[in-house]
Design a protein around this motif. Sequence first.
Motif, PDB file in Angstrom:
ATOM      1  N   TRP A 206       0.854  -1.156   0.096  1.00 36.43           N
ATOM      2  CA  TRP A 206       0.044   0.050   0.024  1.00 36.43           C
ATOM      3  C   TRP A 206       0.835   1.205   0.059  1.00 36.43           C
ATOM      4  CZ3 TRP A 206      -3.124  -2.348   4.596  1.00 36.43           C
ATOM      5  CH2 TRP A 206      -3.987  -3.350   4.196  1.00 36.43           C
ATOM      6  N   LEU A 207       1.969   1.177   0.677  1.00 35.15           N
ATOM      7  CA  LEU A 207       3.032   2.466   0.654  1.00 35.15           C
ATOM      8  C   LEU A 207       3.832   2.604  -0.415  1.00 35.15           C
ATOM      9  CD1 LEU A 207       4.281   2.045   4.303  1.00 35.15           C
ATOM     10  CD2 LEU A 207       2.233   3.594   3.444  1.00 35.15           C
ATOM     11  N   SER A 208       3.706   1.508  -1.655  1.00 34.96           N
ATOM     12  CA  SER A 208       4.873   1.441  -2.554  1.00 34.96           C
ATOM     13  C   SER A 208       4.868   2.807  -3.280  1.00 34.96           C
ATOM     14  CB  SER A 208       4.964   0.227  -3.323  1.00 34.96           C
ATOM     15  OG  SER A 208       3.400   0.192  -3.966  1.00 34.96           O
ATOM     16  N   ALA A 209       3.675   3.085  -3.713  1.00 31.62           N
ATOM     17  CA  ALA A 209       3.712   4.244  -4.574  1.00 31.62           C
ATOM     18  C   ALA A 209       4.277   5.500  -4.061  1.00 31.62           C
ATOM     19  CB  ALA A 209       2.174   4.442  -5.060  1.00 31.62           C
ATOM     20  N   GLY A 210       3.785   5.645  -2.934  1.00 35.22           N
ATOM     21  CA  GLY A 210       4.370   6.924  -2.184  1.00 35.22           C
ATOM     22  C   GLY A 210       6.044   6.693  -1.850  1.00 35.22           C
ATOM     23  N   VAL A 211       6.657   5.805  -1.725  1.00 34.15           N
ATOM     24  CA  VAL A 211       7.796   5.587  -1.537  1.00 34.15           C
ATOM     25  C   VAL A 211       8.587   5.723  -3.009  1.00 34.15           C
ATOM     26  CG1 VAL A 211       9.602   3.661  -1.087  1.00 34.15           C
ATOM     27  CG2 VAL A 211       7.550   3.851   0.436  1.00 34.15           C
ATOM     28  N   ARG A 212       8.030   5.429  -3.824  1.00 41.82           N
ATOM     29  CA  ARG A 212       8.482   5.636  -5.191  1.00 41.82           C
ATOM     30  C   ARG A 212       8.531   6.965  -5.348  1.00 41.82           C
ATOM     31  NH1 ARG A 212       5.455   1.100  -6.869  1.00 41.82           N
ATOM     32  NH2 ARG A 212       3.875   2.525  -7.793  1.00 41.82           N
ATOM     33  N   ARG A 213       7.611   7.922  -5.410  1.00 44.43           N
ATOM     34  CA  ARG A 213       7.556   9.340  -5.710  1.00 44.43           C
ATOM     35  C   ARG A 213       8.226  10.048  -4.904  1.00 44.43           C
ATOM     36  NH1 ARG A 213       1.710   7.921  -6.775  1.00 44.43           N
ATOM     37  NH2 ARG A 213       1.210   8.450  -4.416  1.00 44.43           N
ATOM     38  N   ARG A 214       8.387   9.647  -3.349  1.00 43.29           N
ATOM     39  CA  ARG A 214       9.190  10.623  -2.442  1.00 43.29           C
ATOM     40  C   ARG A 214      10.169   9.416  -1.754  1.00 43.29           C
ATOM     41  NH1 ARG A 214       6.089  15.425  -2.157  1.00 43.29           N
ATOM     42  NH2 ARG A 214       3.934  14.969  -2.754  1.00 43.29           N
ATOM     43  N   PRO A 215      11.251   9.364  -2.497  1.00 41.46           N
ATOM     44  CA  PRO A 215      12.148   8.302  -1.886  1.00 41.46           C
ATOM     45  C   PRO A 215      12.981   8.913  -0.811  1.00 41.46           C
ATOM     46  CG  PRO A 215      12.984   9.207  -4.089  1.00 41.46           C
ATOM     47  CD  PRO A 215      11.621   9.684  -4.089  1.00 41.46           C
ATOM     48  N   GLY A 216      12.917  10.246  -0.446  1.00 41.04           N
ATOM     49  CA  GLY A 216      13.534  10.829   0.575  1.00 41.04           C
ATOM     50  C   GLY A 216      12.817  10.744   1.896  1.00 41.04           C
ATOM     51  N   VAL A 217      11.857  10.262   1.885  1.00 40.32           N
ATOM     52  CA  VAL A 217      10.967  10.356   3.143  1.00 40.32           C
ATOM     53  C   VAL A 217      11.122   9.134   3.774  1.00 40.32           C
ATOM     54  CG1 VAL A 217       8.632  10.156   4.104  1.00 40.32           C
ATOM     55  CG2 VAL A 217       8.952  11.651   2.531  1.00 40.32           C
ATOM     56  N   HIS A 218      11.873   8.958   5.000  1.00 37.26           N
ATOM     57  CA  HIS A 218      12.013   7.726   5.782  1.00 37.26           C
ATOM     58  C   HIS A 218      10.703   7.282   6.396  1.00 37.26           C
ATOM     59  CE1 HIS A 218      14.112   4.786   8.324  1.00 37.26           C
ATOM     60  NE2 HIS A 218      13.253   5.449   9.461  1.00 37.26           N
ATOM     61  N   VAL A 219      10.348   5.896   5.847  1.00 41.30           N
ATOM     62  CA  VAL A 219       9.013   5.405   6.492  1.00 41.30           C
ATOM     63  C   VAL A 219       9.135   4.228   7.450  1.00 41.30           C
ATOM     64  CG1 VAL A 219       6.963   4.385   5.564  1.00 41.30           C
ATOM     65  CG2 VAL A 219       8.058   5.975   3.966  1.00 41.30           C
ATOM     66  N   THR A 220       8.688   4.487   8.464  1.00 37.85           N
ATOM     67  CA  THR A 220       8.737   3.147   9.417  1.00 37.85           C
ATOM     68  C   THR A 220       7.135   2.607   9.514  1.00 37.85           C
ATOM     69  OG1 THR A 220      10.116   4.482  10.952  1.00 37.85           O
ATOM     70  CG2 THR A 220       8.786   2.702  11.935  1.00 37.85           C
ATOM     71  N   ARG A 221       7.304   1.489   9.108  1.00 38.13           N
ATOM     72  CA  ARG A 221       6.083   0.741   9.071  1.00 38.13           C
ATOM     73  C   ARG A 221       5.646  -0.022  10.321  1.00 38.13           C
ATOM     74  NH1 ARG A 221       9.239   0.473   4.921  1.00 38.13           N
ATOM     75  NH2 ARG A 221       8.166   0.634   2.831  1.00 38.13           N
ATOM     76  N   VAL A 222       4.482   0.169  10.991  1.00 38.89           N
ATOM     77  CA  VAL A 222       3.785  -0.098  12.200  1.00 38.89           C
ATOM     78  C   VAL A 222       2.699  -1.113  11.936  1.00 38.89           C
ATOM     79  CG1 VAL A 222       2.997   0.184  14.405  1.00 38.89           C
ATOM     80  CG2 VAL A 222       4.793   1.595  13.475  1.00 38.89           C
ATOM     81  N   ILE A 223       2.645  -2.471  12.391  1.00 42.27           N
ATOM     82  CA  ILE A 223       1.626  -3.260  12.351  1.00 42.27           C
ATOM     83  C   ILE A 223       1.019  -3.492  13.773  1.00 42.27           C
ATOM     84  CG2 ILE A 223       0.705  -5.563  12.095  1.00 42.27           C
ATOM     85  CD1 ILE A 223       1.375  -4.143   9.632  1.00 42.27           C
ATOM     86  N   ALA A 224      -0.270  -2.822  14.107  1.00 40.62           N
ATOM     87  CA  ALA A 224      -0.838  -3.165  15.483  1.00 40.62           C
ATOM     88  C   ALA A 224      -1.905  -3.946  15.622  1.00 40.62           C
ATOM     89  CB  ALA A 224      -1.070  -1.542  15.969  1.00 40.62           C
ATOM     90  N   ALA A 225      -1.864  -4.827  16.274  1.00 41.14           N
ATOM     91  CA  ALA A 225      -2.881  -5.669  16.718  1.00 41.14           C
ATOM     92  C   ALA A 225      -3.731  -4.849  17.732  1.00 41.14           C
ATOM     93  CB  ALA A 225      -2.645  -6.860  17.089  1.00 41.14           C
ATOM     94  N   ALA A 226      -4.518  -4.137  17.269  1.00 32.47           N
ATOM     95  CA  ALA A 226      -5.337  -3.153  18.137  1.00 32.47           C
ATOM     96  C   ALA A 226      -6.574  -2.459  17.286  1.00 32.47           C
ATOM     97  CB  ALA A 226      -4.551  -2.347  18.940  1.00 32.47           C
ATOM     98  N   ARG A 227      -7.497  -1.836  17.887  1.00 34.67           N
ATOM     99  CA  ARG A 227      -8.306  -0.978  17.332  1.00 34.67           C
ATOM    100  C   ARG A 227      -7.461   0.206  16.691  1.00 34.67           C
ATOM    101  NH1 ARG A 227     -13.284  -2.840  18.288  1.00 34.67           N
ATOM    102  NH2 ARG A 227     -13.757  -4.207  20.018  1.00 34.67           N
ATOM    103  N   PRO A 228      -7.942   0.545  15.437  1.00 29.94           N
ATOM    104  CA  PRO A 228      -7.162   1.585  14.873  1.00 29.94           C
ATOM    105  C   PRO A 228      -7.302   2.909  15.565  1.00 29.94           C
ATOM    106  CG  PRO A 228      -8.584   0.225  13.236  1.00 29.94           C
ATOM    107  CD  PRO A 228      -8.791  -0.293  14.403  1.00 29.94           C
ATOM    108  N   ALA A 229      -8.334   3.445  16.189  1.00 28.32           N
ATOM    109  CA  ALA A 229      -8.343   4.474  16.792  1.00 28.32           C
ATOM    110  C   ALA A 229      -7.143   4.607  18.089  1.00 28.32           C
ATOM    111  CB  ALA A 229      -9.575   4.837  17.523  1.00 28.32           C
ATOM    112  N   ARG A 230      -7.460   3.421  18.784  1.00 30.20           N
ATOM    113  CA  ARG A 230      -6.600   3.247  19.746  1.00 30.20           C
ATOM    114  C   ARG A 230      -4.956   3.244  19.573  1.00 30.20           C
ATOM    115  NH1 ARG A 230      -6.756   1.425  25.301  1.00 30.20           N
ATOM    116  NH2 ARG A 230      -8.892   1.075  24.920  1.00 30.20           N
TER     117      ARG A 230
END
Length: 281
Positions: A206-230
């Motif tokens: 899902w992030l691949s398009a943004g990473v290609r367009r803006r390669p200078g942005v450092h992206v940290t991916r977080v997978i959270a087994a929790a409700r999104p709002a929390r």
Amino acid sequence: MSNHASGPPIVAGVDGSMSALHAVRWAAAEAARRSVPLRLVHVQPPVGTGTPDLGQQWLSDADFLARRTAPAVRPDSCVRLGDPATELLAESRTARLIVAGARGAGGFSGLALGSVALALATGGHCPAVIVRGRPTQSGPVVVGVCGTPRCQAVLDHAFDQAESRAEPLLAVHAWHPLPADADIAAAMGIAWTEVEAEQHDLLTEWLSAGVRRRPGVHVTRVIAAARPARALLGHSRFAQLVVVGCRGRSPLTGLVLGSVPRALLHHAPCPVLVVRDGHCR
């Protein structure tokens, strides 16, 4: 506005509240960063119900604060007559961003989110930034990622905000697995770690398009087994900005906010950028 400012303005609502002054501070810094005009708008109630001199004083105070925050910015000030939500929504038609405090001077003290902020978040013609406390100038940009088609516009804004600040982007994909999910996975001989790895692969896709367009942005991916709002509220404590999507207005029921943006707008300590369906970069 600054000498080199051009393009649609960033509009900040001014009503004399501390929340609005925080919004002006955020808007001024954003206008300077983008080299775009800054427009300060105070909406005056109908003749006979307000005090015009007080409104002009609030605009003067906001102008002073904007110039102190970003010396290169030369704000344009405007007084409009009418209902604040209606007039600021009209301003959003020609704005790059519309910025407002979470709760204005006329709101009920027990409410975490005012009616004007709610109207802008759900019905603005451009993305809205709702500011609660005094904004900070450091920390990551946090974005909630869900993988739906509308999420791409949210990601575009999040990558743009992170790049303009030279800050990392924290991309949070949260889902709330039920106990039965783990049981089903075990019955099928699938380790729960494999399920988590699959979610990580989806987030990377899902992030691949943004990473290609803006390669200078450092992206940290977080997978959270929790409700999104929390999950997003937890990360907002250390963030400079949270970017979230919103369905906007429903033709049947009127205002539709959604549980995740509603929770963030009511409780996030940092500014929240709300991107509705149809808001493109």
